[in-house]
Design a protein around this motif. Sequence first.
Motif, PDB file in Angstrom:
ATOM      1  N   SER A  74      26.053  51.981  78.594  1.00  0.00           N
ATOM      2  CA  SER A  74      25.642  52.020  77.215  1.00  0.00           C
ATOM      3  C   SER A  74      25.504  53.241  76.611  1.00  0.00           C
ATOM      4  N   LEU A 122      28.996  46.457  72.245  1.00  0.00           N
ATOM      5  CA  LEU A 122      28.842  47.959  71.943  1.00  0.00           C
ATOM      6  C   LEU A 122      30.097  48.767  71.859  1.00  0.00           C
ATOM      7  N   ILE A 173      23.041  46.984  67.978  1.00  0.00           N
ATOM      8  CA  ILE A 173      23.187  46.364  69.269  1.00  0.00           C
ATOM      9  C   ILE A 173      22.519  47.052  70.518  1.00  0.00           C
ATOM     10  N   PHE A 174      22.737  48.519  70.363  1.00  0.00           N
ATOM     11  CA  PHE A 174      21.986  49.255  71.137  1.00  0.00           C
ATOM     12  C   PHE A 174      20.503  49.162  71.364  1.00  0.00           C
ATOM     13  N   ALA A 182      26.974  48.887  66.165  1.00  0.00           N
ATOM     14  CA  ALA A 182      26.790  49.766  67.507  1.00  0.00           C
ATOM     15  C   ALA A 182      25.458  49.975  67.602  1.00  0.00           C
ATOM     16  N   MET A 184      28.122  54.895  73.375  1.00  0.00           N
ATOM     17  CA  MET A 184      27.533  55.409  72.061  1.00  0.00           C
ATOM     18  C   MET A 184      28.028  56.953  71.907  1.00  0.00           C
ATOM     19  N   CYS A 188      27.016  42.421  76.307  1.00  0.00           N
ATOM     20  CA  CYS A 188      26.505  43.466  75.385  1.00  0.00           C
ATOM     21  C   CYS A 188      26.978  44.942  75.501  1.00  0.00           C
ATOM     22  N   ASN A 189      27.300  45.312  76.591  1.00  0.00           N
ATOM     23  CA  ASN A 189      28.294  46.613  76.620  1.00  0.00           C
ATOM     24  C   ASN A 189      29.537  46.601  75.972  1.00  0.00           C
TER      25      ASN A 189
END
Length: 802
Positions: free
Chosen positions: A325, A299, A314-315, A311, A329, A295-296
């Motif tokens: 994470s 991102l 997802i976050f 993004a 961002m 997942c990271n």
Amino acid sequence: MSPTMEGKTTTYLANLLQVCIDNKAILAGKLLHAKILRSGLSVDTFLSNRLVEFYSKCSHIGAARRVFNKMPQKNIYSWHAMLDCYCKASKLEDAHELFVEMPERNTVTWNTLISALVRSEFEQKALDVYYAMNQEGFVPSRFTLASVLSACGALVNVECGRECHGVAIKIGLDKNMYVGNALLGMYAKCRCIGDAIRAFEDLLEPNEVSFTAMMGALAETDQVEGAFRMFRLMHGTGICVDSVSLSSVLGVCARGGTREFGVTNQTDGFSCNLHGQQIHGLTVKLGFERDLHLCNSLLDMYAKNGDMVSAEMIFANLPEASVVSWNVMIGGYGQKYQTEKAIEYMQRMQYYGFEPDEITYINMLAACVRSGNIETGRQIFDRMACPSSSSWNAVLSGYSQSGNHIEAIKLFREMQFRSFQPDRTTLAIILSSCAGLGLLECGKQVHAASLKVVFHADIYVASGLIGMYSKCNKTEMAKCVFDGMPELDVVCWNSMIVGLSLNSLDKEAFTLFNQMLGKGMFPTQFSYATVLSCCSKLSSLSQGRQVHALIAKDGFINDVFVGSALIDMYCKCGDVDGAKLFFDMMPCKNSVTWNEMIHGYAQNGRGDEAVCLYEEMIGSGEKPDGVTFVAVLTACSHSGLVDTGIRMFNSMQLEHGVEPLLDHYTCIIDSLGRAGRFNEAEALIDKMPCKDDPILWEVLLSSCRVHGNVSLARRAAEELFRLDPQNSAPYVLLANIYSSSGRWDEARAVREMMIDKQVFKDRGYSWVENKNGMQAFVVDDNLKVVDDEFEKENDATSYFNG
């Protein structure tokens, strides 16, 4: 105890010790050790070896060594167990001492030490041990070669890697999967992509490691589409696609989005974002949407492709956020110049109990630097308890890029007072600031600092030194740094060529460019733009055409910056039609390209065409800037299009949001003066925000001479006497105006003023290009050649023609 019974007890205790080793059960293991001591079995070499292994696994190095020291009889496994213990604990000095003491060694011994050195990033020492192993006659195993090839890749030592490749072929290990993947990885890290592809093709059954390495190699050399094809091949051949391989291909998507290829960057970013969305779909299909690491990676891919909406989604749906994470961002918004959003995420991060780390601060600093918000960046920096070199460099870079060189130098001094060691990036940034301010003495001190920390021979620092000395008009010192480098890259060559050109040594710059070609260096876009500028300043059309041919040969003909430089060269050498022909063929144009062509028309007195091209530029959707208006207003001035020029001047701020600057006012004053509209010119001067510019008054004085306006000429000359008293032009122009009007006494008074103030008129030069090159003539009492050797035997001509 009978031998049979003792043997059973030993085996039983050994098995129990193995359970303790597998589970790292330190307390149970110590109890077993006590049992072994009470039973008198400590003399048993097999059990003692197990105890050394047990303490090693539990990171009790001292206890392992004590057991080892008390062993009455040690075998090779005992030595290996202790050596492995030191290596796993990264106690490499102790490991080396033990290695030297060993009564006998085998391939495993050498492998253990070599792999430990590679893991601890002592790659060169690992290679030294490998060479010693060869000298003692040991044949390397697959583990040896894999470790050594990894070291070669880390050191970018492709020659040593090729030697290992030859050894692998000789002993029949080149087809081994372990060695084959290591060969592939080594060639990839050395950027030998052709060799990496051949190594991949030689693998009998490539696995996920092979494909992942190949994808990384292609992405590293900006062959992003090739990397995606490799992933599709991997998926199509039925090789298991796990979260690691998905993260790798997402890294390729992220890398493609952050490339900087001028006008093609947006297209690449869109393409990579599309590929990333496809991988995202595959991630969900394979059930990996809850994997935090993956997942990271998603991102990171969306953030680096500038798709912060995706993004955010997802976050918001992360199973759990990590510091990584939040950092992604913050970095993503920083990349989009949205400092406020980056700060918001940092505040939210802290609110939810996450402590910012070094990456957080670096991303925040980068966000502030990119958006030009240096003050906020400095506040963040000042809150850092122990900033790293990267943090120092980020703030220094922000000050330097924004032109605040004084603050950059102050911060560099503070860095030294706080005993932070500068790295190559620090030195290059501060040298750029020294160059920007023309601070030669400060630059020399930085040079001394680079000698102290042994960075003087670093190519990156050397390029900065060359630039600094050149901008401080010390080309001899710049050349000294250049000549003293053991190895030069194209950046150093470019810096030296630019340095010579900056100091009006364009002939020498062209000669150095020719030497660069002779050394087998491949020019970059910057190289060509610089040497074309030299051709422009030398008014050498023939040399410019030869460079044009070389640009076409090297495949830079469609580069927008090189194309702009070519247009400038043709225009300044008088071939405006040639410039327009090339301009029309350019597939991509930016504001610089349009400006150069408009300015070319202006320089050559073709004002109507300049105005038409300006209108075509507006029609194409390209936004004009301040330089555009200087070009088109100059064209109007030179071609007598006064009213058109005034109309465009009035439209600058109203229609295009461009604030008129001194250069724009000067163009209009020149236009009105040439047309004899002096009342309007004076009215505009009185309303101007800044009047203390010598060029403005010199332009007006020149027009007064043409139209015989004596009173305004006197005012303009008096302003020039005040602003630039040693400039001979206003004295000569005013004296000529008086002479033309028959006011001989006043003309004589101006010439006497020149003598009193020791102002001397510069002689005029003309250039003529013939088959022997460029020749310069001075206008004196007699016409005479002042530099008839110029370019007579230019090496570049022989190179191009050869």
